[in-house]
Design a protein around this motif. Sequence first.
Motif, PDB file in Angstrom:
ATOM      1  N   LEU A  18       0.859  -1.179   0.000  1.00  0.00           N
ATOM      2  CA  LEU A  18       0.000   0.000   0.000  1.00  0.00           C
ATOM      3  C   LEU A  18       0.895   1.228   0.000  1.00  0.00           C
ATOM      4  O   LEU A  18       2.027   1.182   0.508  1.00  0.00           O
ATOM      5  N   ARG A  19       0.374   2.323  -0.526  1.00  0.00           N
ATOM      6  CA  ARG A  19       1.092   3.596  -0.457  1.00  0.00           C
ATOM      7  C   ARG A  19       0.183   4.624   0.198  1.00  0.00           C
ATOM      8  O   ARG A  19      -0.891   4.941  -0.321  1.00  0.00           O
ATOM      9  N   LEU A  20       0.630   5.123   1.328  1.00  0.00           N
ATOM     10  CA  LEU A  20      -0.110   6.146   2.057  1.00  0.00           C
ATOM     11  C   LEU A  20       0.363   7.531   1.639  1.00  0.00           C
ATOM     12  O   LEU A  20       1.531   7.720   1.297  1.00  0.00           O
ATOM     13  N   ARG A  66      11.157  -2.640   4.655  1.00  0.00           N
ATOM     14  CA  ARG A  66       9.835  -2.885   4.050  1.00  0.00           C
ATOM     15  C   ARG A  66       9.099  -1.584   3.737  1.00  0.00           C
ATOM     16  O   ARG A  66       8.337  -1.519   2.771  1.00  0.00           O
ATOM     17  N   PHE A  67       9.301  -0.559   4.546  1.00  0.00           N
ATOM     18  CA  PHE A  67       8.618   0.726   4.373  1.00  0.00           C
ATOM     19  C   PHE A  67       9.608   1.774   3.891  1.00  0.00           C
ATOM     20  O   PHE A  67      10.787   1.750   4.265  1.00  0.00           O
ATOM     21  N   GLN A  81       5.498   4.307   1.420  1.00  0.00           N
ATOM     22  CA  GLN A  81       5.362   3.096   0.623  1.00  0.00           C
ATOM     23  C   GLN A  81       5.563   1.901   1.552  1.00  0.00           C
ATOM     24  O   GLN A  81       6.607   1.786   2.199  1.00  0.00           O
ATOM     25  N   MET A  82       4.558   1.034   1.605  1.00  0.00           N
ATOM     26  CA  MET A  82       4.605  -0.110   2.505  1.00  0.00           C
ATOM     27  C   MET A  82       4.566  -1.388   1.679  1.00  0.00           C
ATOM     28  O   MET A  82       3.575  -1.658   0.996  1.00  0.00           O
ATOM     29  N   ASP A  89       1.120  -5.218  10.942  1.00  0.00           N
ATOM     30  CA  ASP A  89       1.131  -3.828  10.470  1.00  0.00           C
ATOM     31  C   ASP A  89      -0.263  -3.211  10.524  1.00  0.00           C
ATOM     32  O   ASP A  89      -0.427  -2.018  10.283  1.00  0.00           O
ATOM     33  N   THR A  90      -1.259  -4.018  10.836  1.00  0.00           N
ATOM     34  CA  THR A  90      -2.625  -3.517  10.915  1.00  0.00           C
ATOM     35  C   THR A  90      -2.735  -2.445  11.992  1.00  0.00           C
ATOM     36  O   THR A  90      -2.378  -2.670  13.148  1.00  0.00           O
ATOM     37  N   ALA A  91      -3.211  -1.267  11.603  1.00  0.00           N
ATOM     38  CA  ALA A  91      -3.304  -0.133  12.527  1.00  0.00           C
ATOM     39  C   ALA A  91      -3.924   1.055  11.813  1.00  0.00           C
ATOM     40  O   ALA A  91      -4.104   1.038  10.593  1.00  0.00           O
TER      41      ALA A  91
END
Length: 125
Positions: A18-20, A66-67, A81-82, A89-91
């Motif tokens: 995922l990209r935040l 990883r990030f 970028q994850m 990592d759920t949060a």
Amino acid sequence: QVHLVESGGGSVQAGGSLRLSCALSGYTGITYSMTWFRQAPGKRREGVATLDHFGNTIYADSVKGRFTISKEKDTHILRLQMDSLKPEDTALYYCSVRPYVVPSLALSENSFHTWGQGTQVTVSS
């Protein structure tokens, strides 16, 4: 007044990416430290990755390799970028900004006082 808006969260399977994004407005400081935090249910908010105006980056041990934190050049958009996501990592992920602080303090929530609404990341096994 500083305003932060996080986006890009979602639900993925373990190993996914995922990209935040964090859109920042109202910040007028000359220097900055910008940090991504996360908070899982029942846990304290923890710093994940930080970037300062010197270009220094620091990552929590749990996400190293990883990030990747970055800032779009000449914009006020911060990215995270994850990759290789894990269930742990759920949060709820937040970004924050403040005038420059030494990197050792930039992963501490006590150094920051302005928060967005967060974006939820859920990783299933």
